[in-house]
Structure formats: structure tokens, C-alpha cells
Write an enzyme that holds these catalytic residues in place. Structure first.
Site, PDB file in Angstrom:
ATOM      1  N   CYS A  91       0.820  -1.208   0.056  1.00  0.00           N
ATOM      2  CA  CYS A  91       0.095   0.079   0.008  1.00  0.00           C
ATOM      3  C   CYS A  91       0.853   1.443  -0.027  1.00  0.00           C
ATOM      4  CB  CYS A  91      -1.141  -0.113   1.290  1.00  0.00           C
ATOM      5  SG  CYS A  91      -2.558   0.995   0.896  1.00  0.00           S
ATOM      6  N   HIS A 181      -3.230  -4.699   2.123  1.00  0.00           N
ATOM      7  CA  HIS A 181      -2.364  -4.821   3.445  1.00  0.00           C
ATOM      8  C   HIS A 181      -2.416  -6.443   3.900  1.00  0.00           C
ATOM      9  CE1 HIS A 181      -2.055  -0.676   4.568  1.00  0.00           C
ATOM     10  NE2 HIS A 181      -3.221  -0.468   3.861  1.00  0.00           N
ATOM     11  N   GLU A 183      -0.334  -7.677   5.694  1.00  0.00           N
ATOM     12  CA  GLU A 183       0.140  -7.433   7.193  1.00  0.00           C
ATOM     13  C   GLU A 183      -1.111  -7.255   7.912  1.00  0.00           C
ATOM     14  OE1 GLU A 183       0.458  -5.508   4.846  1.00  0.00           O
ATOM     15  OE2 GLU A 183       0.623  -3.343   5.653  1.00  0.00           O
TER      16      GLU A 183
HETATM   17  N1  GLN Z   1      -3.686   6.597   1.187  1.00  0.00           N
HETATM   18  C1  GLN Z   1      -2.431   6.404   1.778  1.00  0.00           C
HETATM   19  C2  GLN Z   1      -1.066   6.925   1.098  1.00  0.00           C
HETATM   20  O1  GLN Z   1      -1.529   7.748   0.214  1.00  0.00           O
HETATM   21  C3  GLN Z   1      -1.879   4.694   1.644  1.00  0.00           C
HETATM   22  C4  GLN Z   1      -3.076   3.972   2.380  1.00  0.00           C
HETATM   23  C5  GLN Z   1      -2.277   2.820   3.089  1.00  0.00           C
HETATM   24  O2  GLN Z   1      -1.197   2.361   3.222  1.00  0.00           O
HETATM   25  N2  GLN Z   1      -3.526   2.170   3.781  1.00  0.00           N
HETATM   26  O3  GLN Z   1      -0.057   6.772   1.514  1.00  0.00           O
END
Ligand code: GLN
Length: 207
Positions: A91, A181, A183
């Protein structure tokens, strides 16, 4: 192809750094431990130099990139990854690694992908969906939290899973990225795949 089973390669002995400046690094460390791997929180260039692979966790990419700058780690991380150190970004971690990002701080630019932050809009800001990973022969529970969308994936990277026509899991020669995610879902098979396949392959090319 791996089955998420108990095969262990030489890569299982690698010290796997988890960038621990912000985000859900503790969850990654827990998963590594539960798989019997050697994980270490990385908050300095020294710690990074000792690690043989790196995980960049989910969290907030702009904050993480600012902290990388503040801890003076930008160049070292870039050099290690471009030098072949295997990396897994989940992410926000995928955003940090990207070549181009829609907005926010300049990313590290080490993986051939362009990404749009918070791309699912407000209605589906956060959601879960079963994600089939045909190449690996299993499905994972995809937890997407203000997730990004991969808009371009370089030819060097292979998409391994999709959600609504966009790749959500992709692999390069020594990299793995997911826009969800594992994790947080307690999903350990992608960590196993990272170590036993991605890291193992890069150890082989290094010898
Ligand atoms: N929206 C977050 C960002 O731009 C990423 C989201 C996440 O890691 N859950 O960094």
C-alpha cells in the site's frame, strides 16, 4: 510456483528489514516472526546496511517519505534497491517505491510503476475483497484502506492479481508490491512468497 507451504530456501536466513518510521511495521514484523524469519525494525542507514531485504509497510506515504528525508535515508534506500536488494512494498510502501505518483511527496522512483493515491474515492475508501492469485494457486483477503491504484506497470513487472481490471499485486525481478495490506489481514503467504521466491531468486542471480 509455491504453495505457501513449509519449503525453506537459503533466503529464509536473510535479515529482513522492515522500515519502521511510520505505518504498520509492527504487523509485518509479527508476520515475519510467525513464519520463522529474521525481521528487524529499520530506522537508520546502519540498520538498513545490515539487512538483506526490505519491507516498506502500509501507512501514509507522504509522512513516510518526509521521515525518510528527515532520517537521511533516501539515498541509501535507493542505492540498495537499485543495487538488487529485494523489496516488498504494501500500500503506502508501493507508493513510496513508485516511479511516478499522482500527488504528494516525490517517491523514491525505484520501481517501474505509476500510481494514483487514494484512487477509489470516498464511497469505497476502504473495503475488503477476496483476491485470487492464480500464479500462486491461492486467494488472499485483500484489505484495501484508502488504497492507491497502479496506473502503469513496467514490462519488467508481472501482475499477479487484479481487482476491477487494475493490478493489485505485482512482482519484479527482486520486488513485490501490493496495493492492499496482507500484514493487516494476518496473511503470511505473500511474505513467504517474497522470501522463498523473490529473495531466493535474487540470491541466485547474485552468486
Ligand atoms: N492513502 C495512503 C497514502 O497515500 C496509503 C494507504 C495505506 O497504506 N493504507 O499513503
Amino acid at each position: 510456483m509455491i504453495d505457501g507451504g513449509s519449503e525453506r530456501s537459503d533466503a529464509a536466513d536473510l535479515l529482513i528489514g522492515v522500515l519502521a518510521l511510520q505505518g504498520d511495521f509492527a504487523e509485518h514484523l509479527t508476520i515475519l516472526e510467525s513464519c520463522g524469519y529474521r525481521g528487524v525494525a529499520v530506522r537508520s542507514n546502519d540498520a538498513l546496511e545490515r539487512a538483506g531485504a526490505l519491507i516498506i509497510p502500509g501507512g501514509e506515504s507522504t509522512t513516510m517519505l518526509k521521515l525518510i528525508e528527515r532520517f537521511d535515508m533516501r539515498e541509501t534506500i535507493q542505492k540498495r534497491i537499485l543495487g538488487g536488494m529485494p523489496v516488498f512494498g504494501t500500500c503506502a510502501g508501493a507508493i513510496v517505491l513508485a516511479e511516478r505518483v499522482s500527488d504528494g511527496e516525490p517517491p523514491l522512483g525505484v520501481l517501474p510503476l505509476d500510481i494514483e493515491r487514494n484512487a477509489y474515492g470516498r464511497q469505497v475508501d476502504s473495503f475488503e475483497s477476496e483476491i485470487d492469485v492464480p500464479e500462486l494457486g491461492f486467494a488472499v483477503r485483500g484489505v484495501f484502506i484508502r488504497a492507491p491504484v497502479i496506473k502503469r506497470l513496467g514490462a519488467e513487472m508481472q501482475p499477479l492479481a487484479w481487482w476491477r481490471d487494475s493490478p493489485v499485486l505485482a512482482r519484479g525481478a527482486s520486488s513485490l508490491v501490493s496495493t492492499f495490506h496482507p500484514e493487516i489481514a494476518g496473511e503470511f503467504r505473500l511474505h513467504r512468497y517474497f522470501v522463498e521466491d523473490v529473495c531466493a531468486a535474487s540470491l541466485q542471480t547474485a552468486t
